[in-house]
Design an enzyme around this catalytic site. Structure first.
Site, PDB file in Angstrom:
ATOM      1  N   ASN A  36      -3.272 -11.978   0.391  1.00 52.61           N
ATOM      2  CA  ASN A  36      -3.965 -13.227   0.101  1.00 52.61           C
ATOM      3  C   ASN A  36      -3.816 -13.551  -1.384  1.00 52.61           C
ATOM      4  O   ASN A  36      -4.393 -12.887  -2.237  1.00 52.61           O
ATOM      5  CB  ASN A  36      -5.443 -13.106   0.487  1.00 52.61           C
ATOM      6  N   ASN A  83      -2.755   2.656   0.157  1.00 50.70           N
ATOM      7  CA  ASN A  83      -4.124   2.528   0.653  1.00 50.70           C
ATOM      8  C   ASN A  83      -4.293   1.443   1.710  1.00 50.70           C
ATOM      9  O   ASN A  83      -5.273   1.456   2.451  1.00 50.70           O
ATOM     10  CB  ASN A  83      -5.041   2.236  -0.552  1.00 50.70           C
ATOM     11  N   TYR A 159      -6.043   3.497  15.888  1.00 52.78           N
ATOM     12  CA  TYR A 159      -6.314   3.708  14.460  1.00 52.78           C
ATOM     13  C   TYR A 159      -6.319   5.197  14.136  1.00 52.78           C
ATOM     14  O   TYR A 159      -5.696   5.640  13.158  1.00 52.78           O
ATOM     15  CB  TYR A 159      -7.666   3.089  14.107  1.00 52.78           C
ATOM     16  N   LYS A 163      -3.824   7.522  11.537  1.00 54.53           N
ATOM     17  CA  LYS A 163      -4.314   8.360  10.442  1.00 54.53           C
ATOM     18  C   LYS A 163      -3.942   9.829  10.648  1.00 54.53           C
ATOM     19  O   LYS A 163      -3.687  10.551   9.677  1.00 54.53           O
ATOM     20  CB  LYS A 163      -5.826   8.190  10.294  1.00 54.53           C
TER      21      LYS A 163
END
Length: 278
Positions: A36, A83, A159, A163
């Site tokens: 963004n 990150n 998810y 990870k």
């Protein structure tokens, strides 16, 4: 001498908090990446020595342009924080129609959480290697995993899988890169209240176990700035062993989580071959 950091997912949440902490040290030049433009420019404007670059981490070419631009300006790279990540809102267990082919599940998060982190790591290593010899041995690559990468998560299984993969990736590359002077580790926070998590997802967890962003930032800064650290059980990891680590962060402390033990001698020999030690 000014050190150079590059942070994906750096416009909010944990990434921005680490950028802010580095900025406060005043001897870092920070580069934050996000998708963004308006949000990113506003975030960078609030910090000293910070620039924003727009890129989608799942698009290798976009990310590569940013890495190249940052390195060409500074001619060095000291710290990369891979990150960027997004939560899972697709219900993998939802009942589908009993007739016809079930609809394709939404797995877009793998492009960001897994592919994007690997792209960032790959680029980081290449630009670490091109940095001056004077910075070798102090460079750090840190990836954001999760408690969901250490333990199963029925609530968000895709998810969690992404990870788990990141932890395996760090453990697979860390030893070899440490020999080149590059320290690779991963942080595995519990549930952190960030702008990415909506109230419905957060409602699954008691409020008193939600982790402040500052707690995760403190651990990340220790990993970047210190040669070795003690965990909250008193385990001391010294500089010569401070790589390939999965570091669990809770509201009460940090903990080094070991990989599963080797089952027998045959498994030991197999693993030694997998790691290139035989």
């Amino acid at each position: 001498m000014t050190q150079v950091a590059l942070i994906t997912g750096g416009t909010s949440g944990i990434g921005f908090s680490v950028a802010e902490a580095l900025s406060n040290l005043r001897n870092w030049q920070i580069n934050i990446i996000g998708v963004n433009e308006e949000k990113g420019q506003k975030a960078a404007a609030t910090l000293l020595n910070t620039s924003f670059y727009k890129a989608n981490v799942s698009q290798y070419e976009e990310l590569a342009v940013v890495f190249g631009t940052v390195f060409n300006k500074a001619q060095r790279l000291d710290f990369v924080f891979a990150n960027a990540g997004i939560p899972e809102y697709t219900d993998l267990f939802a009942n589908q129609s009993s007739s016809g082919v079930p609809p394709k599940p939404g797995l877009d998060l793998l492009d960001i959480n897994l592919n994007g982190a690997i792209y960032a790591s790959y680029l980081a290593v290449n630009y670490f290697r091109r940095s001056p010899e004077s910075v070798k041995g102090t460079q750090s690559l840190l990836l954001t995993a999760s408690i969901g990468g250490l333990y199963p998560c029925m609530l968000t299984p895709v998810y969690s899988s992404s990870k788990h993969a990141l932890i395996g990736f760090v453990r697979s590359i860390g030893n070899r890169l440490f020999k080149e002077g590059i320290r690779v580790n991963t942080i595995c926070p519990g549930v952190v209240k960030t702008p990415l998590l909506n109230e419905e997802l957060l409602s699954n967890f008691p409020a008193d176990i939600l982790i402040p962003i500052e707690a995760v930032t403190d651990v990340a800064m220790k990993i970047v700035l210190e040669d070795g650290i003690n965990d909250s059980k008193g385990l001391c990891v010294t500089a010569d062993k401070f790589h390939s680590r999965a570091i669990h962060v809770t509201g009460k402390g940090l903990y080094f989580i070991d990989q599963p033990p080797i089952s027998d001698e045959e498994a030991r020999t197999t693993w030694d071959c997998m790691m290139g030690w035989r």
